[in-house]
Write a protein that holds these residues in place. Structure first.
Motif, PDB file in Angstrom:
ATOM      1  N   ARG A 217      10.575   7.731  -6.883  1.00  0.00           N
ATOM      2  CA  ARG A 217       9.215   7.964  -7.411  1.00  0.00           C
ATOM      3  C   ARG A 217       8.379   6.689  -7.309  1.00  0.00           C
ATOM      4  NH1 ARG A 217       8.561  12.675  -9.769  1.00  0.00           N
ATOM      5  NH2 ARG A 217       6.639  12.040 -10.813  1.00  0.00           N
ATOM      6  N   LEU A 218       7.161   6.860  -6.802  1.00  0.00           N
ATOM      7  CA  LEU A 218       6.231   5.727  -6.691  1.00  0.00           C
ATOM      8  C   LEU A 218       4.957   6.076  -7.453  1.00  0.00           C
ATOM      9  CD1 LEU A 218       6.416   4.991  -2.843  1.00  0.00           C
ATOM     10  CD2 LEU A 218       7.791   3.983  -4.672  1.00  0.00           C
ATOM     11  N   PRO A 219       4.400   5.105  -8.173  1.00  0.00           N
ATOM     12  CA  PRO A 219       3.153   5.388  -8.888  1.00  0.00           C
ATOM     13  C   PRO A 219       1.969   5.473  -7.916  1.00  0.00           C
ATOM     14  CG  PRO A 219       3.774   3.095  -9.161  1.00  0.00           C
ATOM     15  CD  PRO A 219       4.891   3.745  -8.399  1.00  0.00           C
ATOM     16  N   ALA A 220       0.862   6.073  -8.364  1.00  0.00           N
ATOM     17  CA  ALA A 220      -0.316   6.245  -7.501  1.00  0.00           C
ATOM     18  C   ALA A 220      -0.830   4.899  -6.997  1.00  0.00           C
ATOM     19  CB  ALA A 220      -1.414   6.968  -8.275  1.00  0.00           C
ATOM     20  N   ASP A 221      -0.712   3.849  -7.836  1.00  0.00           N
ATOM     21  CA  ASP A 221      -1.275   2.550  -7.417  1.00  0.00           C
ATOM     22  C   ASP A 221      -0.341   1.767  -6.480  1.00  0.00           C
ATOM     23  OD1 ASP A 221       0.660   1.691  -9.138  1.00  0.00           O
ATOM     24  OD2 ASP A 221      -0.703   0.735 -10.578  1.00  0.00           O
ATOM     25  N   ALA A 222       0.701   2.459  -5.962  1.00  0.00           N
ATOM     26  CA  ALA A 222       1.588   1.798  -4.991  1.00  0.00           C
ATOM     27  C   ALA A 222       1.021   1.858  -3.570  1.00  0.00           C
ATOM     28  CB  ALA A 222       2.972   2.451  -5.015  1.00  0.00           C
ATOM     29  N   VAL A 223      -0.049   2.619  -3.361  1.00  0.00           N
ATOM     30  CA  VAL A 223      -0.593   2.772  -2.005  1.00  0.00           C
ATOM     31  C   VAL A 223      -1.275   1.473  -1.563  1.00  0.00           C
ATOM     32  CG1 VAL A 223      -2.325   3.996  -0.621  1.00  0.00           C
ATOM     33  CG2 VAL A 223      -0.924   5.254  -2.272  1.00  0.00           C
ATOM     34  N   ILE A 224      -0.934   1.017  -0.345  1.00  0.00           N
ATOM     35  CA  ILE A 224      -1.619  -0.150   0.251  1.00  0.00           C
ATOM     36  C   ILE A 224      -2.686   0.399   1.202  1.00  0.00           C
ATOM     37  CG2 ILE A 224      -1.371  -2.255   1.628  1.00  0.00           C
ATOM     38  CD1 ILE A 224       1.566  -2.371   0.861  1.00  0.00           C
ATOM     39  N   GLY A 225      -3.936   0.072   0.944  1.00  0.00           N
ATOM     40  CA  GLY A 225      -5.028   0.620   1.757  1.00  0.00           C
ATOM     41  C   GLY A 225      -5.324   2.041   1.286  1.00  0.00           C
ATOM     42  N   GLU A 226      -5.619   2.935   2.233  1.00  0.00           N
ATOM     43  CA  GLU A 226      -5.995   4.302   1.871  1.00  0.00           C
ATOM     44  C   GLU A 226      -4.847   5.263   2.162  1.00  0.00           C
ATOM     45  OE1 GLU A 226      -9.071   5.143   0.712  1.00  0.00           O
ATOM     46  OE2 GLU A 226      -9.579   3.002   0.742  1.00  0.00           O
ATOM     47  N   VAL A 227      -4.804   6.366   1.379  1.00  0.00           N
ATOM     48  CA  VAL A 227      -3.857   7.444   1.673  1.00  0.00           C
ATOM     49  C   VAL A 227      -4.189   8.010   3.062  1.00  0.00           C
ATOM     50  CG1 VAL A 227      -3.108   9.772   1.003  1.00  0.00           C
ATOM     51  CG2 VAL A 227      -3.517   8.020  -0.751  1.00  0.00           C
ATOM     52  N   ASP A 228      -3.153   8.235   3.862  1.00  0.00           N
ATOM     53  CA  ASP A 228      -3.270   8.761   5.235  1.00  0.00           C
ATOM     54  C   ASP A 228      -3.885   7.762   6.226  1.00  0.00           C
ATOM     55  OD1 ASP A 228      -2.027  11.108   4.512  1.00  0.00           O
ATOM     56  OD2 ASP A 228      -3.907  12.216   4.215  1.00  0.00           O
ATOM     57  N   ALA A 229      -4.116   6.525   5.780  1.00  0.00           N
ATOM     58  CA  ALA A 229      -4.606   5.496   6.714  1.00  0.00           C
ATOM     59  C   ALA A 229      -3.516   4.445   6.921  1.00  0.00           C
ATOM     60  CB  ALA A 229      -5.880   4.845   6.182  1.00  0.00           C
TER      61      ALA A 229
END
Ligand SMILES: Cc1cc2nc3c(=O)[nH]c(=O)nc-3n(C[C@H](O)[C@H](O)[C@H](O)COP(=O)(O)OP(=O)(O)OC[C@H]3O[C@@H](n4cnc5c(N)ncnc54)[C@H](O)[C@@H]3O)c2cc1C
Length: 404
Positions: A217-229
């Protein structure tokens, strides 16, 4: 220690004095865990002395200096054997990518501990079915409310065995073409569901691993840059990787460095052989040209002009220089490069370095892939045909989908 207001000459002197006083004299015979402790202590000291993250922004823990100070530090570092290899991926790839694309909160959370060696990073891109064509990867990150759940396998993950965080590339939308449905995440390597298994290479060492993700499980703020980018984020990191690998400072005692091979030629009594001298001269010229090219890339990057595809030139040239060094070693040491007395530690180290050389033409993108990039993006040659670029990923026959 304050370095503010020093001239480059004074800075060079400060660096040299610090390294002389603090570089461990020998780490021979230490177990891997002990080596890691030595490395972490050294990196913390380097940071506290104001000598880590030289060109990184001061607001996140860097020193905010220029490429000139970095170059001065690299010159001095080349005179020693710094125990800093566990931090190479974080410092050379993940940290710079976070600086480019991370949120202010991600930078505030991660950059300082990364620079101080308190937290080690790895790069989780390659998979059994996706290496050169990394956009074909199958590790899946699915939404669960605000969070993400990751399942899949990575391979060849250098340093995962001691990493605290990884930069993970995973598929978040299989219904769009392969380059469009990827996202890059920060993953805590100590999370439940992460399994790291060592892989041995032909030197007998295990520098890399397979990594399995089972409902991680990863929290929402684990994304680097944009989702799907994630593809854009991956290209950013691969650019840093090529410059970092191409420009990595040679250890003083590197058996395949010019200095080490000259010493070997003297000891073998062939330093005045004209063939050996010719080989050594060509190696020196190649090493020097590469070093100057890398300095130029670093200076341009520090001035806000990233190297782009020229990073591939540095990466390819670095691998080619190493192969040249292997050829020179063969001239100097002859059969000893493949068979040596068990008590001859130096010959053993040379043979290990030679056995590790093929990896330099693969890691960070193979020589062929670098040539493709140089051909297309620098020389303006026609692009490789990409018949699968507009087809939804779900319909491609790649990885385990080949069997479906
Ligand atoms: C020492 C080492 C450390 C590594 N560390 C990491 C790491 O930390 N993290 C990570 O994610 N990965 C890591 N890797 C993996 C590395 O990035 C891949 O091995 C590399 O990208 C090649 O992928 P592959 O092994 O799947 O080979 P493949 O992609 O299957 O390539 C096989 C052969 O086909 C050639 N080829 C493939 N496509 C083309 C093309 N389009 N044109 C011409 N020739 C082509 C290749 O050049 C190669 O010779 C590491 C690898 C090594 C050796």
């Amino acid at each position: 220690m304050t370095l503010v207001g020093q001239s480059i000459e004074e800075f060079r002197g400060t660096v040299r004095a610090w390294l002389e006083a603090n570089v461990p004299t020998s780490t021979d015979g230490l177990a891997p865990g002990e080596l890691l402790d030595v490395a972490k202590r050294f990196q913390a000291g380097l940071y506290d002395a104001g000598l880590a993250g030289i060109t990184w922004p001061a607001e996140f823990g860097g020193q905010g200096h220029t490429a000139a100070e970095q170059q001065a530090l690299d010159e001095q570092a080349a005179r020693f054997d710094l125990p800093t290899s566990p931090f190479r991926i974080g410092m050379g790839m993940c940290g710079p990518t976070l600086l480019d694309l991370g949120t202010p909160e991600q930078k505030a959370r991660h950059i300082r501990p990364l620079l101080r060696g308190e937290e080690i990073w790895c790069q989780l891109f390659s998979e059994p079915g996706a290496g050169s064509d990394v956009a074909s990867l199958q590790a899946r990150a699915s939404r669960d409310g605000d969070a993400w759940v990751v399942n899949g396998q990575k391979v060849w993950t250098s340093g995962a065995q001691w990493s605290d965080f990884g930069a993970l590339l995973a598929r978040t939308d299989p219904d769009v073409p392969k380059h469009r449905g990827l996202t890059m995440f920060i993953v805590d390597m100590h999370s439940p569901g992460v399994t790291v298994r060592p892989l041995r290479d032909m030197t007998g060492r295990a520098p890399f691993n397979e990594v399995y993700f089972d409902d991680v499980r990863l929290p929402a703020d684990a994304v680097i840059g944009e989702v799907d980018a994630g593809w854009q984020a991956a290209v950013t990191m691969l650019g840093h990787e090529r410059v970092s690998i191409g420009g990595s400072v040679r250890q003083r005692t590197d058996p395949l460095g010019f200095a080490g091979l000259v010493e070997l030629a003297r000891d073998k009594g062939c330093a005045s052989d004209p063939v050996v001298r010719g080989e050594l001269a060509q190696l020196y010229a190649a090493e020097r040209a590469l070093s100057l090219f890398n300095t130029r890339l670093q200076q341009e990057a520090a001035a806000g002009s990233p190297p782009g595809a020229r990073g591939s030139v540095a990466k390819l040239a670095g691998a080619m220089v190493l192969w040249r060094a292997v050829q020179t070693a063969g001239q100097v040491a002859g059969p000893e490069t493949v068979a040596w007395e068990t008590d001859d530690a130096r010959a053993g180290e040379l043979a290990t370095a030679i056995n590790a050389t093929p990896a330099s033409s693969i890691a960070g993108g193979t020589n062929q892939v670098q040539r493709n990039i140089i051909g297309e993006r620098i020389l303006g040659l026609p692009k490789e045909p990409g018949s699968d670029r507009d087809i939804p990923f779900r319909e491609l026959k790649v990885g385990t989908q080949r069997r479906s």
